[in-house]
Motif scaffolding. Sequence first.
Motif, PDB file in Angstrom:
ATOM      1  N   ARG A 191     -17.551  42.194  23.485  1.00 14.52           N
ATOM      2  CA  ARG A 191     -17.567  43.415  22.679  1.00 14.52           C
ATOM      3  C   ARG A 191     -18.438  43.193  21.445  1.00 14.52           C
ATOM      4  N   HIS A 192     -19.103  44.262  21.002  1.00 10.11           N
ATOM      5  CA  HIS A 192     -20.009  44.170  19.860  1.00 10.11           C
ATOM      6  C   HIS A 192     -19.800  45.369  18.949  1.00 10.11           C
TER       7      HIS A 192
ATOM      8  N   LYS B  93     -21.079  48.488  36.801  1.00  8.74           N
ATOM      9  CA  LYS B  93     -20.905  48.637  35.361  1.00  8.74           C
ATOM     10  C   LYS B  93     -19.872  49.717  35.046  1.00  8.74           C
ATOM     11  N   VAL B  94     -19.918  50.823  35.788  1.00 12.58           N
ATOM     12  CA  VAL B  94     -18.968  51.915  35.578  1.00 12.58           C
ATOM     13  C   VAL B  94     -17.553  51.458  35.888  1.00 12.58           C
TER      14      VAL B  94
ATOM     15  N   LEU C 233     -17.154  56.525  28.563  1.00 14.24           N
ATOM     16  CA  LEU C 233     -18.376  57.277  28.863  1.00 14.24           C
ATOM     17  C   LEU C 233     -19.563  56.784  28.040  1.00 14.24           C
ATOM     18  N   HIS C 234     -19.332  56.441  26.765  1.00 17.10           N
ATOM     19  CA  HIS C 234     -20.420  55.904  25.955  1.00 17.10           C
ATOM     20  C   HIS C 234     -20.960  54.607  26.571  1.00 17.10           C
ATOM     21  N   GLU C 235     -20.059  53.792  27.095  1.00 20.40           N
ATOM     22  CA  GLU C 235     -20.499  52.530  27.692  1.00 20.40           C
ATOM     23  C   GLU C 235     -21.302  52.742  28.967  1.00 20.40           C
TER      24      GLU C 235
ATOM     25  N   SER D 143     -19.948  47.640  24.431  1.00 19.35           N
ATOM     26  CA  SER D 143     -20.071  46.524  25.366  1.00 19.35           C
ATOM     27  C   SER D 143     -21.451  45.869  25.334  1.00 19.35           C
ATOM     28  N   ASP D 144     -22.378  46.396  24.508  1.00 21.76           N
ATOM     29  CA  ASP D 144     -23.709  45.796  24.426  1.00 21.76           C
ATOM     30  C   ASP D 144     -24.157  45.798  22.968  1.00 21.76           C
TER      31      ASP D 144
END
Length: 555
Positions: free
Chosen positions: A289-290, A495-496, A477-479, A254-255
């Motif tokens: 998305r990236h 964000k969560v 969880l990674h995000e 997401s970043d």
Amino acid sequence: MTIRVLDQELVTKIAAGEVIERPASVVKELVENSLDAGASQIAIEIHNGGLSLIRVSDNGHGIPSSEVELAFCRHATSKLQVLSDLEHISSLGFRGEALPSIAAVADIEITTATTGEAAGSRLTLKKGTAAESRRQAHPQGTTVTVHHLFHTTPARLKFMKSVRTEGARIAYLVTQFALAFPEVRFTLSVDGRTTLHTTGSGSLRDVVAQVYSADTARQMLELKGDQWTPTATVHSSPMPVVSGLVSPPQLSRSDRTCLSFFVNRRWVYDRVLARAVDEAYHGLLMAGRHPIVVLNLKISPDMVDINVHPTKREVRFRHEGLVFSTVTATIRRALGRAPLPETLTSISPRPQEPLWEREGLFDDIPKLADVRILGQLDNTYIVAEAPGGLYLVDQHAAHERILFERFKEQRSQNRVEVQWLLEPLLLELTPEEETVFSARGAALLELGFSVEPFGERSYLVRSIPAQLRSEGIANALHEVLAPAGHSEGQEWNEKVAISLACHSAIRAGQGLEVREAQELLRQLGQTALPRTCPHGRPTMIHLSSGELRRHFGRE
């Protein structure tokens, strides 16, 4: 005011301010020196986010005892001799400002030895001045220890972030060096705990497995650029060669923190390379998305200017268009070789259903009394007919909105529903993700996650929020553990909720039965903001009866 020459102490402090912004800047300069010294093993140790202690040890060729003090003089360097050398720089550092700049804002100890010397040398500096110099046994290589960073400039300490944030910056920096130099064995220790250890095998995929996860490394696609030769030119410019690894479209973040660009092994941020990646993935990723990218660009040194910024973080290409097109084409070729995802099961033709009445659906639109589900388009968009016209509803965006508001409501009322996994999920975190986890573990527990340590940077996930799909756990969880933005408090909770909603929602390409589509629209109508998903994308497109008549020339 009268013009005068600045005294040497002030000049040194100004130079230090340009080069040493924060603890990560010190680590960067010292590691670059180690790499330029030909080190194959580099160990980094930090305490208190690098403000109390930074130690970098290597097995490089070392500094001769006669040159140790000279290394701390401004503009003293072994990497440049004449002006023309600036056009052919192959080393990471070259200005000769790193060591004196660090010494201006901290206390330093350096111990070093070369192969030809019987004993090594140890030099201690206080306030930029040599305080003690003596011979000392030391294996070949150099160890630099930095104590009490910015203690001579206490005003600078006020602008430091939290210890966690400064530590995360250093962890991220070291992972970039590891990705750029897979043949070098890197070790990072944070407050006595090893958070990164690469093998130095020379395999980029091995480093990706250490930094991200073994599963991520397995899915990454190899970039295969044309071989570079001095005679391969376009408009008299050597062709750049692209290599590295990129993620397939189904593996995204997401970043942009997972975009790593290296020009002749130098870690850089460059808008040309970022735009080239965006262009290569255009139409393949959902908005926001990236991809994960480790991109190495090999280019003739006289075709790139690395001397445009004091920290050498930015570069300037002589032929930007050539670089852009080469990178874009190379990534697209890799994506073209990507295996297709498993075919999703399609649903059979649907019978017509009676009108579904839902009073007050989408209260902020022209009120709908009757809605009839006509079907799906591309198994992604729900097609619905109403007295006011036609609605196309993005099923993923709509479900995201529903779940986002549900997560927020449950969290505010402290009644999050939990599901226990039959088999725990093994989760591998990057060093910077682990830093965030150490500060956010309690908050994740409140959200329904039960996570426990299971070895070095490995964790077992035993429970998750009830609405989260099992296949979306790792990505979610990674995000939420990504250090980008270093969000705090309510911003992090938001964000969560967005991430959990995204990874739990119905996917594009998933077939829905009519009753499932009806229920989705019913729940969407009960949300506070039905028009957009939590990312701001529209959930629906409305074509009124009048618009349809005009498009078909009926009025």
